[in-house]
Design a protein around this motif. Structure first.
Motif, PDB file in Angstrom:
ATOM      1  N   LYS A  96     -52.648  52.507 -26.903  1.00  0.00           N
ATOM      2  CA  LYS A  96     -52.029  52.359 -25.587  1.00  0.00           C
ATOM      3  C   LYS A  96     -53.021  51.874 -24.537  1.00  0.00           C
ATOM      4  O   LYS A  96     -52.628  51.456 -23.441  1.00  0.00           O
ATOM      5  N   ARG A  97     -54.305  51.950 -24.878  1.00  0.00           N
ATOM      6  CA  ARG A  97     -55.325  51.490 -23.930  1.00  0.00           C
ATOM      7  C   ARG A  97     -55.410  49.965 -23.902  1.00  0.00           C
ATOM      8  O   ARG A  97     -56.053  49.394 -23.017  1.00  0.00           O
ATOM      9  N   CYS A  98     -54.815  49.311 -24.912  1.00  0.00           N
ATOM     10  CA  CYS A  98     -54.858  47.851 -25.014  1.00  0.00           C
ATOM     11  C   CYS A  98     -53.641  47.222 -24.335  1.00  0.00           C
ATOM     12  O   CYS A  98     -52.547  47.785 -24.368  1.00  0.00           O
ATOM     13  N   VAL A  99     -53.819  46.042 -23.787  1.00  0.00           N
ATOM     14  CA  VAL A  99     -52.696  45.252 -23.271  1.00  0.00           C
ATOM     15  C   VAL A  99     -52.844  43.821 -23.788  1.00  0.00           C
ATOM     16  O   VAL A  99     -53.957  43.353 -24.051  1.00  0.00           O
ATOM     17  N   ARG A 100     -51.735  43.147 -23.956  1.00  0.00           N
ATOM     18  CA  ARG A 100     -51.787  41.751 -24.396  1.00  0.00           C
ATOM     19  C   ARG A 100     -52.549  40.911 -23.382  1.00  0.00           C
ATOM     20  O   ARG A 100     -52.419  41.100 -22.172  1.00  0.00           O
ATOM     21  N   GLN A 101     -53.357  40.014 -23.912  1.00  0.00           N
ATOM     22  CA  GLN A 101     -54.235  39.144 -23.134  1.00  0.00           C
ATOM     23  C   GLN A 101     -55.409  39.900 -22.502  1.00  0.00           C
ATOM     24  O   GLN A 101     -56.188  39.322 -21.729  1.00  0.00           O
ATOM     25  N   GLY A 102     -55.524  41.178 -22.833  1.00  0.00           N
ATOM     26  CA  GLY A 102     -56.678  41.933 -22.360  1.00  0.00           C
ATOM     27  C   GLY A 102     -57.936  41.498 -23.098  1.00  0.00           C
ATOM     28  O   GLY A 102     -57.890  41.121 -24.270  1.00  0.00           O
ATOM     29  N   LYS A 103     -59.064  41.541 -22.407  1.00  0.00           N
ATOM     30  CA  LYS A 103     -60.344  41.144 -23.000  1.00  0.00           C
ATOM     31  C   LYS A 103     -61.226  42.378 -23.159  1.00  0.00           C
ATOM     32  O   LYS A 103     -61.413  43.133 -22.203  1.00  0.00           O
TER      33      LYS A 103
END
Length: 321
Positions: free
Chosen positions: A248-255
């Motif tokens: 859940k800590r990740c988001v799409r297009q996150g670097k």
């Protein structure tokens, strides 16, 4: 001499114990007794004699591997200050899966025993020599006794203490980059690093060290006899799965930044610094990264089914060692 007797009589009249005039150690508490080094050693030797008589399981740290002048290869441990010799064929080292099936058995045993240095091992004393105070012991005897205690039950209607589905404590006795060797109540088993923790690791030694105790889930037990036993365990099932929450800590297009833990057929396996496992099938770099490299990673998809982030490696941050 007469003066000494007078002094003794005078001290007795004053209520001073005769112990203060003895030739032994003068203690603060004059009625007490301090053991000499010889007396302490005798007491410790007596404990070993009792352990030998009762076949008690003792535990010591594997401190060395030696080849004696006689040509005998032995493992060395110490107990109560006494040097204990365990012949290599009494170490009961599990050789299955070591990848050296065609090599000499003693060399295979010695190689694995070297990796076990520093681990706790059980043993039962086989023989003692009173004069030289040398001790020969067997790890095999101790392991077979523990197997009988924990994997078997005289009453067939009752479960033994160790059975599939139970979480138990295991000793870490050796660690390789991709495998952790455990001793589970008298049975040695090698467990892949990926089955030892939810997060991916470059090297199992990041999380596990020789001498550690770790919780594992017993998955299978295959018993042909007390001497022929195989078990399957893993540490992941004994702990909570945090992958879903971490994802859940990740988001799409996150670097994000991560370490490459493995490379297989062009696929990169990465542990992101935010605690998420990630997979990259492509790399936008002139030179390809390698295992242990720290890289930049862009998330293109959250794969809930496999509990990983998928994406692309975008740049090199730091080459690994």
């Amino acid at each position: 001499m007469a003066e000494l007797k007078k002094a003794v009589n005078k001290m007795e009249e004053q209520g001073i114990p005769r112990a203060v005039l003895s030739e032994g150690i003068l203690t603060i508490d004059v009625d007490s007794h301090v053991e000499t080094m010889e007396e302490q050693e005798d007491a410790r030797w007596h404990q070993l004699l009792n352990a030998h008589r009762t076949k008690k399981i003792l535990t010591g740290q594997l401190g060395g591997i030696e080849k004696l002048d006689s040509g005998w290869t032995v493992a060395i441990t110490y107990y109560n200050g006494f040097r204990i010799l365990i012949p290599m064929d009494e170490m009961m080292i599990n050789l299955s899966g070591d990848g050296r099936e065609h090599s000499d058995t003693l060399n295979r045993q010695t190689r694995i025993a070297n990796n076990m240095l520093g681990s706790d091992i059980d043993f039962i004393i086989r023989d003692l020599d009173e004069q030289s105070r040398s001790v020969v012991a067997s790890r095999k005897d101790a392991m077979l006794k523990k197997r009988q205690m924990f994997y078997f039950n005289e009453d067939e209607e009752e479960k033994p203490m160790l059975y599939p589905g139970r979480i138990v404590e295991a000793r870490v006795i050796a660690v390789a980059p991709k495998v952790v060797r455990l001793e589970v109540f008298g049975v040695e088993v090698s467990v892949r690093a990926r089955d030892m923790a939810w997060e991916w690791m470059v090297d199992a030694s990041e999380k596990f060290q020789v001498g550690d105790l770790t919780l594992v889930m017993v998955n299978q037990i295959n018993i042909r006899s007390v001497e022929e036993m195989e078990i399957s365990v893993d540490a992941k099932s004994a702990t909570a799965n945090v992958n879903k929450d971490n994802l859940k800590r990740c988001v799409r297009q996150g670097k994000y930044v991560g370490i490459i833990t493995d490379v297989y057929k062009g696929t990169y396996f990465i542990r992101l610094n935010i605690g998420v496992n990630a997979v990259a099938h492509s790399c936008n770099m002139a030179s390809l990264p390698s295992k242990r490299d720290e890289v930049g990673f862009v998330v293109t998809r959250i794969n809930d089914k496999f509990e990983v982030a998928e994406g692309i490696i975008t740049r090199m941050i730091k080459r690994g060692a």
